[in-house]
Design a protein around this motif. Structure first.
Motif, PDB file in Angstrom:
ATOM      1  N   ARG A 176       0.868  -0.897   0.258  1.00 36.27           N
ATOM      2  CA  ARG A 176      -0.302  -0.179   0.203  1.00 36.27           C
ATOM      3  C   ARG A 176       0.910   0.785   0.175  1.00 36.27           C
ATOM      4  NH1 ARG A 176      -5.189  -2.642  -0.131  1.00 36.27           N
ATOM      5  NH2 ARG A 176      -4.771  -3.790  -1.677  1.00 36.27           N
ATOM      6  N   LEU A 177       1.706   1.151   0.321  1.00 36.83           N
ATOM      7  CA  LEU A 177       2.850   2.937   0.749  1.00 36.83           C
ATOM      8  C   LEU A 177       3.303   2.805  -0.609  1.00 36.83           C
ATOM      9  CD1 LEU A 177       4.936   2.305   3.437  1.00 36.83           C
ATOM     10  CD2 LEU A 177       2.717   3.564   2.815  1.00 36.83           C
ATOM     11  N   ALA A 178       2.865   1.942  -1.636  1.00 41.54           N
ATOM     12  CA  ALA A 178       3.310   1.928  -3.589  1.00 41.54           C
ATOM     13  C   ALA A 178       3.060   3.086  -4.184  1.00 41.54           C
ATOM     14  CB  ALA A 178       3.516   1.341  -4.301  1.00 41.54           C
ATOM     15  N   ILE A 179       1.629   3.280  -3.076  1.00 34.73           N
ATOM     16  CA  ILE A 179       0.448   4.253  -3.332  1.00 34.73           C
ATOM     17  C   ILE A 179       1.199   5.166  -3.596  1.00 34.73           C
ATOM     18  CG2 ILE A 179      -1.540   5.304  -3.414  1.00 34.73           C
ATOM     19  CD1 ILE A 179      -2.742   3.226  -1.357  1.00 34.73           C
ATOM     20  N   HIS A 180       2.070   5.990  -2.578  1.00 33.03           N
ATOM     21  CA  HIS A 180       2.426   7.431  -2.584  1.00 33.03           C
ATOM     22  C   HIS A 180       3.043   7.483  -4.291  1.00 33.03           C
ATOM     23  CE1 HIS A 180       1.891   8.321   1.314  1.00 33.03           C
ATOM     24  NE2 HIS A 180       1.968   7.265   1.792  1.00 33.03           N
ATOM     25  N   TRP A 181       3.761   6.693  -4.668  1.00 33.90           N
ATOM     26  CA  TRP A 181       4.266   6.800  -6.692  1.00 33.90           C
ATOM     27  C   TRP A 181       3.207   6.044  -7.297  1.00 33.90           C
ATOM     28  CZ3 TRP A 181       9.196   2.806  -7.558  1.00 33.90           C
ATOM     29  CH2 TRP A 181       9.149   2.915  -8.484  1.00 33.90           C
TER      30      TRP A 181
END
Lengths: 488, 157, 339
Positions: free
Chosen positions: A337-342
C-alpha cells in the motif's frame, strides 16, 4: 479486555476513531475504525432539480469538489440522454486534469511526503510540510505553492471558481475559454510536466534511494492482496474523466469492465451498526469479512489500484514511469500500500501531460460547448475517478427532471474496508505481548491509512503531515495507567 | 384538534380597503371569530414574505393577507405584487410542510365588511380543521452575539 | 498566550466539507503571515493538537478561532462549546457555520428518511435493515459514535458568536483581507468592528459586483439553464429567465458565478439588513414577474419547480423557519440508540 482508544484522529473531516482491544496476553484481539459523520446528501438532494447536482454535490467535499462536479455532470447528461459536444467534454476533462494536478501535489508534498522526506521516526515537530521545506529548501516550497496555484487557476478559468466550480450543466457547460486563456493554460501545463518529473525524481532520490524506506514500502505490514478497480478508456489506459471501470483480481487477471449503468451488478454496500459509513464490496465475489484474497469481495480504489487495473498510461512520459514502476516493484499487480505514494506521482505526470494535450487541441476554444437536451429525463449514472477512488453518482428523476432518488458511492468509501484491514494488520504487527506502545507505533499505524489519502465519506480529509494520536492504556478496571501522545 | 383549540391567525390588511372593511364589520357589529389579530399595512404590496414566516415561526397557526380588489389598489398596481408574492410564498411553504390552507389571500373593498367577516369565519374553521401548527419556538433572532473583550496588551505586537 | 508571546490562533471544522480549509490555504504565501503573527494552537487539518490539549488550555487563551461547519451531531456541539470557552474571538467561518449551508437542506427530512436513504440506498445490500447505533456492544466491548441531531443548526444557534464570515467557501482574497486586518489590529493600527458584524464581505448585493447589463426586469418565463440555446454572455441572467439569487445575496465574491454564465446560487448568504433570505428572494422574484393574471402567474412560477431549494439552498438552517415539518415532527431517534 483492555481497550486502547485513538480519538479523534484529526485531519480527517469530522472525525475518525480507532478502538484497539487487547486480550489477556497483550495481543491485539480486534480493532474498529469508526466514522462518526453523516450529512445525508442521498436524502436531501431528493426534490432538487437535477441540473443543480453539479453544484450541490460539490459540497460533499471541498478538497475534491471537481470530482463530484464531473460525476454529477455526467450523471445529469445521462439522465437527459444527452451527449455534450466534443468541445464540452474536452473542456470538462481539461478542468479535471488541472484539478488532479493540484490535488496530487497537495497530497504528496503536504501529507505523504513528510513521512519519507523526513522519515517515519523523525521528530514529530519536523514531520510536516514546514519540515519538508526546511530540508529540501524554500525554492522547492515555492514550487509547491506555484503548482497549487496553477492547478486552481485552470479550475477557475473553466469552472468559474477555485473551490466549488459552477459551469457544468446537463449537456455541457455554460461557457468556454478564450484563446488568451488557452495559451495561459498551455503554458501552465508545460510547467506542470516539469514539476511532475521533478517530483518523481525527488521521490526516486529520497525514497527509492533509501534502503530503509524501500524496505518499508516492500514490507508485509502494509501489504494486502485485494481486487483493484479503476476507470480505463477503450484502450485500457487510465482516464480520470471517462470510460469503463476495470476490475482486476489480486493475481492480476481482469475479471470484467463495467459501464456506468452496470455498476449495481458489480458493487454492493454493507452496513455495520458501529459506524456511519458503509463498506462497498464486489457483489460477484461476495462479502466474506475484512479479509484479503481472491475469494473476498474487498477491493481498493486508489492511484495504485488504477495502475493495476489498467494496461498502461495514455501519455508517453507517464507510460515510461508506469513501466519503471512495475519493473522496480516486481511486476503487476502491486499490493504494497505504501507504493500508492509513487503511483500518485505517475498520475501527476499523466495529468500534466493531459493538460497540454487538451490545451493544444484545436477544438478547445470552440463556442460549441453545450447541447440542449431534447429527451425526457429519467435516470442516469455518472462515474469518474476521484483522486481517492472511483466515484459513482446515480440519479433518478421525474419527468420534470426533479430528483426522486440519489445514490452515491464516493472515493474513499470504496477503501473503507481495506483501510480498516490495514489498521488492524499494523496494530497486530506492532502491538504484541510485552511491546511498549510508543510514538513509533502510533506513526506506523498512521502510515497504514495515510497512504490511501483518505477523505472519509468525502467529507473527511487529511492535509499536512501530523496525525495527532493519543493512546490511552487502561487496566482491567478501565482506569488509565499510561497515556502516550504523538503530535499533541 | 379538540374543541379547546383556538387558532391564532395574523391578518395583514391594507389601509385603504381591507382594514376599512374590518373596521366596518366592527361598527356594523357583524360577528366574526376573534382569532385574527389584525396588522394594518398601508398597502398589501407592503407585505414582505418575511412577515409571514415570522408569524408562523413565532407561533401563529395561520396568516390572512387582504387587500384591495385587482384594479382598485390605492397605489395602482401593488396588490398584484401581493398576489404574486402570495402565490410563490405558498408554494415555498408547501415545500416546508406547511399546508397551503394556512396562508390565505382575500380581496375585500372598504364596503365589504360582511364579506371579510365571512372569509375570516371560514378561515378560522379551516384552521381548526387543520389543527395547531405548533412550530417549534427555537431561540428567536439570528442567535446571540457575545461581548468582545479588548485584545489584551500582551497580544499587541 | 503562548510561550513565545504570539497570540493563539485556531481553526476547526464541524460538519463541513473542507472547502473552507482549502480556501484558507489558497491565500498561498500569505499563510506565512499567519504563521509569523500567531501560534497555531489547534487546527486539525494542519497540525496535531487534540481536544484534550484544547481542554487543558485556560479559558479565553485562544485569541482568534475560525470555526467552520454546521452543528449536525452532539460532538459538533460539544466542540463548539469547548472552543467558545477557550476563545476570545469566535468567528462563524463559511456558510455552514453562518447559516447551515447546503447540508441544512437535510432539515426538510426526518432522521428516519435520511438514514433510510443512506442505509437502504440502491446499491446497499441490507436485508436486516441494520442502521448505525450510537452505542453498540461488540464482543470486546462497547463502542460509540456521536448522536445525530434531528435538526442541523448554525453555530450561533448553539453558542454566542462574535463575527460572521460568509461564503461557500469565503473567497481567498477576502480571507487575505481579514488576515491583514487582524494583524493590523494586533499592531494597534486598526480596531475591530462592532461584535456581530459580518466581515470579509460587502454590505450590498451580488448584483452590485456583477458586470452584466441590466434593464427594467419584466420576466415572462423562468427557464432551466440547460434548455437555453445560448446564454447571452452580457445580459443579466435573471432577465434571461435563469433564476439567479443575486438580488438578495451578499456581495464580496466578485460575482464569480454570473461572470461564468452560471446563476448565483446564494452562497454568500443574506445581504446586509436582510432578516430572512428566502423571503427576500420571494419578494424580489414576485416583483419582477410580468403578469397580473393569477393563471398566467402560476404558469410562470411552474418554471421554478423547487422553490424551497431555490430560495433556501444555503440558508434554511439560519432562516426564520429553520426546518420543514418532517425534521422536527419526525421520530428523531427511530432505529437509533443503545443496544
Amino acid at each position: 479486555m483492555q481497550r486502547v482508544t485513538i480519538d479523534p484522529i484529526t485531519r480527517l473531516e469530522g472525525h475518525g476513531k480507532i478502538e484497539i482491544f487487547l486480550n489477556e496476553d497483550g495481543d491485539v484481539a480486534n480493532t474498529y475504525f469508526q466514522i462518526p459523520e453523516l450529512r445525508g446528501f442521498e436524502r436531501f438532494c431528493v426534490g432538487r432539480p437535477v441540473e443543480e447536482m453539479p453544484l450541490l454535490t460539490n459540497r460533499i467535499c471541498g478538497v475534491c469538489p471537481e470530482a463530484h462536479h464531473m460525476a454529477a455532470a455526467k450523471a445529469a447528461d445521462a439522465v437527459y440522454h444527452v451527449e455534450p459536444p466534443p468541445a464540452g467534454k474536452k473542456l470538462r476533462e481539461l478542468l479535471y486534469s488541472g484539478f488532479y494536478f493540484t490535488d496530487h501535489t497537495t497530497h504528496f508534498y503536504a501529507l505523504g511526503g513528510p513521512d519519507f522526506v523526513m522519515g517515519p521516526t523523525s521528530p514529530v515537530a519536523e514531520r510536516n510540510i514546514l519540515g519538508v521545506i526546511h530540508k529540501v529548501g524554500l525554492e522547492i516550497g515555492g514550487k509547491v505553492i506555484q503548482a497549487r496555484k496553477y492547478g486552481h487557476t485552470i479550475v477557475e478559468m473553466i469552472g468559474g471558481r477555485k473551490v466549488h466550480p459552477c459551469t457544468s450543466i446537463p449537456g455541457g457547460l455554460t461557457k468556454g475559454i478564450t484563446e488568451d486563456q488557452r495559451q495561459e493554460i498551455e503554458k501552465m501545463g508545460r510547467w506542470a510536466i516539469e514539476f511532475a518529473q521533478f517530483s518523481l525524481q525527488l521521490f526516486s532520490d529520497i525514497v527509492l534511494g533509501n534502503k530503509e524506506y524501500l524496505d518499508l514500502i516492500l514490507g508485509d505490514i502494509y501489504t494486502h492482496k485485494t481486487y483493484s478497480i479503476g476507470l480505463v478508456d477503450e484502450n485500457n489506459k487510465i482516464n480520470f474523466y471517462d470510460g469503463k471501470v476495470s476490475v482486476v483480481a489480486p493475481d492480476g487477471e481482469r475479471i470484467g469492465k463495467y459501464a456506468p449503468n452496470e455498476y449495481t451488478d458489480w458493487i454492493a454496500e454493507r452496513v455495520e451498526p458501529w459506524t456511519y459509513l458503509k463498506f462497498p464490496y464486489l457483489k460477484k465475489v461476495g462479502w466474506k469479512g475484512f479479509v484479503d484474497g481472491k475469494d473476498s469481495g474487498v477491493y481498493f480504489a486508489t492511484p495504485l489500484s488504477r495502475l493495476n487495473a489498467a494496461d498502461g498510461m495514455a501519455t508517453p512520459l507517464a507510460q515510461e514511469q508506469y513501466e519503471k514502476f512495475y519493473s522496480t516493484l516486481g511486476g503487476k499487480p502491486v499490493h504494497q500500500r505504501l507504493a500508492i505514494h509513487w503511483a500518485r506521482l505517475v498520475e501527476l505526470l499523466y495529468a500534466a501531460e493531459r493538460i497540454v494535450e487538451l490545451a493544444t487541441d484545436p477544438e478547445i476554444t470552440s463556442d460549441k460547448f453545450h447541447t440542449v437536451p431534447t429527451e425526457k429525463p429519467t435516470e442516469g449514472v455518472g462515474i469518474v475517478e476521484a483522486p481517492r477512488g472511483t466515484l459513482t453518482h446515480h440519479y433518478k428523476t421525474d419527468e420534470r427532471g426533479i430528483l426522486t432518488e440519489v445514490n452515491l458511492i464516493v472515493g474513499t468509501t470504496n477503501n473503507y474496508a481495506p483501510i480498516t484491514m490495514s489498521i488492524k494488520k499494523a496494530a497486530q504487527s506492532l502491538i504484541k505481548k510485552g511491546t511498549v506502545v510508543n510514538e513509533g507505533l502510533l506513526n506506523m499505524v498512521e502510515m497504514a491509512f495515510r497512504a490511501y489519502d483518505p477523505c472519509f465519506g468525502c467529507a473527511t480529509h487529511s492535509l499536512p503531515g501530523q496525525m495527532p494520536l493519543e493512546v490511552t492504556i487502561r487496566n482491567a478496571n478501565g482506569e488509565p495507567v499510561e497515556v502516550l501522545k504523538q503530535n499533541c | 384538534m379538540t374543541d379547546a383549540f383556538e387558532p391564532v391567525i395574523i391578518g395583514f390588511t391594507c389601509n385603504w380597503c381591507s382594514y376599512r372593511a374590518a373596521d366596518l364589520a366592527g361598527t356594523a357589529r357583524v360577528k366574526y371569530p376573534p382569532n385574527v389579530r389584525l396588522i394594518r399595512l398601508m398597502c398589501s404590496g407592503r407585505l414582505d414574505p418575511t412577515f409571514v414566516f415570522k408569524a408562523l415561526a413565532g407561533g401563529a397557526d395561520g396568516v390572512l393577507i387582504s387587500g384591495c380588489h385587482p384594479g382598485e389598489c390605492h397605489y395602482i398596481e401593488q396588490n398584484y405584487k401581493a398576489l404574486r408574492r402570495y402565490l410563490l410564498l405558498r408554494r415555498t411553504l408547501v415545500g416546508m410542510g406547511v399546508e397551503p390552507g394556512r396562508v390565505k389571500l382575500v380581496w375585500a373593498s372598504a364596503a365589504e365588511g360582511v364579506k371579510l367577516a365571512e372569509e375570516i369565519t371560514k378561515m378560522v374553521a379551516e384552521i381548526k380543521e387543520l389543527g395547531p401548527l405548533q412550530w417549534p419556538q427555537w431561540a428567536q433572532g439570528n442567535g446571540h452575539v457575545a461581548k468582545v473583550e479588548a485584545i489584551p496588551e500582551e497580544a499587541a505586537v | 498566550m503562548s510561550a513565545n508571546g504570539k497570540p493563539k490562533f485556531a481553526m476547526y471544522w464541524a460538519a463541513s466539507c473542507g472547502g473552507c480549509e482549502i480556501s484558507v490555504l489558497n491565500i498561498h504565501e500569505k499563510i506565512l503571515d499567519v504563521d509569523a503573527n500567531f501560534e497555531v494552537a489547534f487546527w486539525p487539518v494542519a497540525m496535531d493538537a487534540k481536544y484534550k490539549d484544547v481542554e487543558a488550555m485556560p479559558d479565553k487563551s485562544i485569541l482568534l478561532t475560525l470555526f467552520n461547519g454546521g452543528m449536525r451531531n452532539k460532538e459538533n456541539e460539544e466542540i463548539a462549546h469547548l472552543l467558545r470557552r477557550k476563545s476570545q474571538i469566535l468567528v462563524a467561518f463559511g456558510s455552514c457555520a453562518c447559516e447551515g449551508c447546503i447540508p441544512g437542506l437535510a432539515n426538510l427530512s426526518s432522521t428516519e428518511q435520511i438514514f433510510s436513504a443512506a442505509y437502504q440506498s440502491l446499491s446497499t445490500v441490507n436485508p436486516d435493515n441494520t442502521q448505525p447505533q450510537f452505542e453498540y456492544g461488540m464482543p470486546e466491548g462497547m463502542i460509540s459514535i456521536p448522536e445525530f441531531n434531528p435538526v442541523l443548526k448554525t453555530l450561533d444557534q448553539v453558542v454566542p458568536v462574535d463575527y460572521y464570515m460568509p461564503g461557500c467557501p469565503p473567497e481567498s482574497h477576502q480571507i487575505a483581507a481579514v488576515v491583514d486586518l487582524v494583524i493590523q489590529v494586533l499592531q494597534g493600527q486598526a480596531t475591530l468592528p462592532p461584535p456581530g458584524t459580518t466581515i470579509g464581505a460587502g454590505a450590498s448585493t451580488v448584483c452590485d459586483d456583477c458586470p452584466r447589463l441590466r434593464n427594467v426586469k419584466a420576466i415572462k418565463k423562468f427557464v432551466r439553464i440547460q434548455d437555453l440555446n445560448t446564454i447571452d454572455p452580457e445580459l443579466c441572467l435573471l432577465e434571461q429567465g435563469i433564476p439567479c439569487n443575486g438580488p438578495a445575496t451578499r456581495n464580496g465574491c466578485g460575482a464569480l458565478c454570473p461572470k461564468a454564465s452560471a446563476q448565483c446560487i446564494g452562497c454568500y448568504g443574506p445581504a446586509e439588513g436582510v432578516v430572512d433570505y428566502g423571503a427576500r428572494l420571494i419578494g424580489s422574484y414576485a416583483s419582477v414577474i410580468d403578469s397580473n393574471d393569477p393563471d398566467e402567474i402560476e404558469r410562470i412560477l411552474d418554471g421554478i419547480p423547487d422553490p424551497v431549494g431555490q430560495f433556501y439552498r444555503f440558508n434554511l438552517a439560519g432562516s426564520l423557519m429553520r426546518a420543514g415539518t418532517p425534521a422536527w415532527k419526525g421520530n428523531g431517534s427511530a432505529g437509533l440508540g443503545k443496544t
